[in-house]
Design a protein around this motif. Structure first.
Motif, mmCIF file in Angstrom:
data_model
loop_
_atom_site.group_PDB
_atom_site.id
_atom_site.type_symbol
_atom_site.label_atom_id
_atom_site.label_comp_id
_atom_site.label_asym_id
_atom_site.label_seq_id
_atom_site.Cartn_x
_atom_site.Cartn_y
_atom_site.Cartn_z
ATOM 1 N N PRO A 63 101.782 62.979 42.300
ATOM 2 C CA PRO A 63 100.601 63.322 43.008
ATOM 3 C C PRO A 63 100.546 63.418 44.565
ATOM 4 C CG PRO A 63 100.486 60.917 42.265
ATOM 5 C CD PRO A 63 101.739 61.706 41.527
ATOM 6 N N LYS A 64 99.977 63.836 45.084
ATOM 7 C CA LYS A 64 100.123 64.286 46.658
ATOM 8 C C LYS A 64 100.018 62.952 47.356
ATOM 9 C CE LYS A 64 98.001 68.837 47.172
ATOM 10 N NZ LYS A 64 97.064 69.660 47.791
ATOM 11 N N ALA A 65 99.256 61.890 46.538
ATOM 12 C CA ALA A 65 99.230 60.269 47.183
ATOM 13 C C ALA A 65 100.655 59.781 47.313
ATOM 14 C CB ALA A 65 98.154 59.626 46.357
ATOM 15 N N GLY A 66 101.646 60.446 46.360
ATOM 16 C CA GLY A 66 102.882 59.652 46.473
ATOM 17 C C GLY A 66 102.964 58.721 45.213
ATOM 18 N N PHE A 81 114.154 54.516 47.762
ATOM 19 C CA PHE A 81 115.387 55.554 47.967
ATOM 20 C C PHE A 81 115.309 56.792 47.219
ATOM 21 C CE2 PHE A 81 119.525 56.983 46.190
ATOM 22 C CZ PHE A 81 120.215 56.954 46.962
ATOM 23 N N ALA A 82 115.007 56.692 45.822
ATOM 24 C CA ALA A 82 114.497 57.864 45.254
ATOM 25 C C ALA A 82 113.380 58.821 45.554
ATOM 26 C CB ALA A 82 114.225 57.298 43.448
ATOM 27 N N ALA A 83 112.552 58.138 46.006
ATOM 28 C CA ALA A 83 111.390 58.828 46.795
ATOM 29 C C ALA A 83 112.036 59.782 48.048
ATOM 30 C CB ALA A 83 110.215 57.934 47.077
ATOM 31 N N ARG A 84 112.557 58.866 48.639
ATOM 32 C CA ARG A 84 113.166 59.771 49.811
ATOM 33 C C ARG A 84 114.071 60.796 49.725
ATOM 34 N NH1 ARG A 84 116.850 56.353 54.140
ATOM 35 N NH2 ARG A 84 118.200 56.564 52.313
ATOM 36 N N ALA A 85 115.040 60.499 48.582
ATOM 37 C CA ALA A 85 115.913 61.884 48.162
ATOM 38 C C ALA A 85 115.147 62.972 47.665
ATOM 39 C CB ALA A 85 116.671 61.145 47.159
ATOM 40 N N LEU A 86 113.864 62.581 46.847
ATOM 41 C CA LEU A 86 113.236 63.739 46.146
ATOM 42 C C LEU A 86 111.950 64.234 46.843
ATOM 43 C CD1 LEU A 86 113.031 62.256 42.572
ATOM 44 C CD2 LEU A 86 114.672 63.893 43.566
ATOM 45 N N GLY A 87 111.941 63.612 48.191
ATOM 46 C CA GLY A 87 110.800 64.223 49.043
ATOM 47 C C GLY A 87 109.354 63.638 49.047
ATOM 48 N N HIS A 88 109.353 62.337 48.331
ATOM 49 C CA HIS A 88 107.961 61.755 48.043
ATOM 50 C C HIS A 88 107.672 60.699 49.107
ATOM 51 C CE1 HIS A 88 107.846 64.513 44.501
ATOM 52 N NE2 HIS A 88 108.843 63.639 43.946
ATOM 53 N N ARG A 89 106.447 60.705 49.257
ATOM 54 C CA ARG A 89 106.021 59.424 50.116
ATOM 55 C C ARG A 89 106.039 58.167 48.998
ATOM 56 N NH1 ARG A 89 99.803 58.533 52.300
ATOM 57 N NH2 ARG A 89 100.070 56.203 53.060
ATOM 58 N N ALA A 90 106.317 57.030 49.570
ATOM 59 C CA ALA A 90 106.297 55.724 48.610
ATOM 60 C C ALA A 90 105.852 54.454 49.542
ATOM 61 C CB ALA A 90 107.601 55.500 48.241
ATOM 62 N N ALA A 91 104.917 53.897 48.609
ATOM 63 C CA ALA A 91 104.480 52.310 49.335
ATOM 64 C C ALA A 91 105.023 51.346 48.421
ATOM 65 C CB ALA A 91 102.856 52.484 49.093
ATOM 66 N N ILE A 92 105.655 50.352 49.013
ATOM 67 C CA ILE A 92 106.315 49.378 48.162
ATOM 68 C C ILE A 92 105.836 48.003 48.558
ATOM 69 C CG2 ILE A 92 108.500 48.366 47.665
ATOM 70 C CD1 ILE A 92 108.325 51.424 46.965
ATOM 71 N N PHE A 93 105.500 47.405 47.477
ATOM 72 C CA PHE A 93 104.922 45.946 47.676
ATOM 73 C C PHE A 93 105.861 44.835 47.366
ATOM 74 C CE2 PHE A 93 101.126 48.674 47.753
ATOM 75 C CZ PHE A 93 100.308 48.229 48.602
ATOM 76 N N ALA A 129 95.917 47.504 42.855
ATOM 77 C CA ALA A 129 94.787 47.869 43.966
ATOM 78 C C ALA A 129 94.934 49.073 44.680
ATOM 79 C CB ALA A 129 94.289 46.580 44.897
ATOM 80 N N TYR A 130 96.220 49.154 45.130
ATOM 81 C CA TYR A 130 96.467 50.564 45.946
ATOM 82 C C TYR A 130 96.571 51.687 45.092
ATOM 83 C CZ TYR A 130 99.439 53.455 49.225
ATOM 84 O OH TYR A 130 99.782 54.666 49.967
ATOM 85 N N GLU A 131 97.107 51.666 44.061
ATOM 86 C CA GLU A 131 96.853 52.894 43.134
ATOM 87 C C GLU A 131 95.753 53.414 42.906
ATOM 88 O OE1 GLU A 131 98.266 53.762 38.426
ATOM 89 O OE2 GLU A 131 98.393 51.745 39.203
ATOM 90 N N ALA A 132 94.991 52.122 42.640
ATOM 91 C CA ALA A 132 93.423 52.561 42.067
ATOM 92 C C ALA A 132 92.540 53.269 43.334
ATOM 93 C CB ALA A 132 92.671 51.197 41.718
ATOM 94 N N GLU A 133 93.060 52.734 44.650
ATOM 95 C CA GLU A 133 92.363 53.189 46.001
ATOM 96 C C GLU A 133 92.925 54.689 46.142
ATOM 97 O OE1 GLU A 133 91.996 52.153 50.597
ATOM 98 O OE2 GLU A 133 92.482 50.755 49.174
ATOM 99 N N THR A 134 94.011 54.849 46.116
ATOM 100 C CA THR A 134 94.877 56.164 46.523
ATOM 101 C C THR A 134 94.922 57.233 45.589
ATOM 102 O OG1 THR A 134 97.045 55.417 46.460
ATOM 103 C CG2 THR A 134 95.795 54.896 48.395
ATOM 104 N N GLY A 135 95.197 57.014 44.177
ATOM 105 C CA GLY A 135 95.519 58.024 43.407
ATOM 106 C C GLY A 135 97.199 57.974 43.474
ATOM 107 N N MET A 137 100.969 57.128 42.234
ATOM 108 C CA MET A 137 101.650 57.321 40.837
ATOM 109 C C MET A 137 102.486 55.776 40.803
ATOM 110 S SD MET A 137 104.057 59.741 38.850
ATOM 111 C CE MET A 137 105.922 59.105 38.419
ATOM 112 N N GLN A 138 102.054 54.800 40.005
ATOM 113 C CA GLN A 138 102.619 53.580 40.047
ATOM 114 C C GLN A 138 103.951 53.799 38.933
ATOM 115 O OE1 GLN A 138 102.949 49.468 40.553
ATOM 116 N NE2 GLN A 138 100.764 50.259 40.607
#
Length: 306
Positions: A63-66, A81-93, A129-135, A137-138
């Protein structure tokens, strides 16, 4: 349940993006027989986790939310690392107990990093909680079919490289790696689950007959510190009758030192946990039994060259 076809598909999907990690057959470590090793600590970001991360991201639309992931450290670094390689935004907790080496590794990927109090379970709550708020992908660290199928490519690859051992020892945290191994092997080889005495979610679940919460602590807790074993792992472990053994922090530290002193393999405590079962006698092979050890992580804290 994940099957061999899922792992075959994952292997084809991730092949351009992951390292085919080396294997070696060595004597030493105070043992009277040689041991086969697979060195997953040389995988991208220092652990097998990149396999599951890439498989999940490449298996469908993002999704666009990353992306979002909770991690004790290694999974988060792999997702970032994989997100950067494939051009996606990632939030890591991650929990504070992930430590500076793993937190620094995630920071260098450019991911959005959130450090929370507590342990892995607390990071997972925050990620959900971040997933629910932003959409977003977990990407679960261990209890998701795509993650398990990706990790299963490790044993698929090892067999392709000529694995001879009848028995494979694998360290367990939440169970993604060993679940992938069992899904691929399907009882063709004995799988021995090795956990620290102070972080033993699979051992406790097998004793209780179902996944249960456990307390987590010890030198390997930032990689093997899942409070509850994944359901996928538990079901596979019961189906294929995985053997479970526990090792002390002292045994893990001894194996970690031995890998460096005897073979110049610098690994984190979790990466030495499976070998600790052999060196300490927690697992004693039968006469003539050939054994193999999966060395799963190399993010040492503090980073000696950081």
């Amino acid at each position: 349940m994940v099957d061999r076809q899922d792992i075959d598909a994952a292997a084809a999907r991730i092949a351009p993006h992951v390292v085919r990690t080396p294997v070696m057959d060595v004597a030493g470590f105070g043992l009277p027989w040689s041991v086969e090793f697979k060195l997953e600590q040389v995988q991208h970001t220092g652990s097998f986790k990149a396999r599951g991360a890439f498989n999940t991201m490449l298996g469908g639309p993002v999704p666009k939310a990353g992306l979002v992931a909770a991690s004790g450290g290694n999974h988060g670094a792999a997702v970032a690392f994989a997100a950067r390689a494939l051009g996606h935004r990632a939030a890591i907790f991650v929990p504070k107990m992930a430590g500076p080496a793993k937190i620094g590794l995630i920071e260098r990927t450019g991911a959005d990093l959130y450090v929370v109090d507590g342990e892995y379970a607390n990071a997972l709550q925050a990620a959900q909680a971040y997933e629910a708020e932003t959409g977003a992908m977990q990407i679960h660290a261990y209890d998701a079919p795509a993650t398990v199928a990706g990790q299963g490519t490790c044993l698929r690859e090892w067999e392709d490289q000529g694995l001879r051992a009848e028995t494979v020892l694998i360290a367990v945290g939440g169970g993604g790696l060993i679940a992938g191994a069992m899904a691929w092997l399907r009882g063709a080889r004995k799988v021995v689950a090795v956990e620290p005495e102070t972080s033993c979610a699979l051992n406790a679940a097998l004793g209780a007959g179902a996944p249960v919460d456990v307390e987590v602590s010890g030198i390997a807790a930032n990689a093997l510190g899942a409070r509850r074993i994944g359901q996928i792992c538990f079901d596979l472990a019961r189906t294929f009758k995985a053997e479970s053994v526990l090792v002390s922090d002292e045994a893990i530290a001894t194996a970690q030192r031995a890998l460096w002193q005897e073979r110049r393999q610098l690994v984190e405590p979790a990466g030495a946990t499976a070998l600790a079962a052999l060196m300490s006698g927690a697992y004693v092979p039968a006469p003539g039994e050939r054994v193999a050890v999966l060395v799963c992580g190399g993010n040492v804290a503090p980073d000696p060259l950081g």
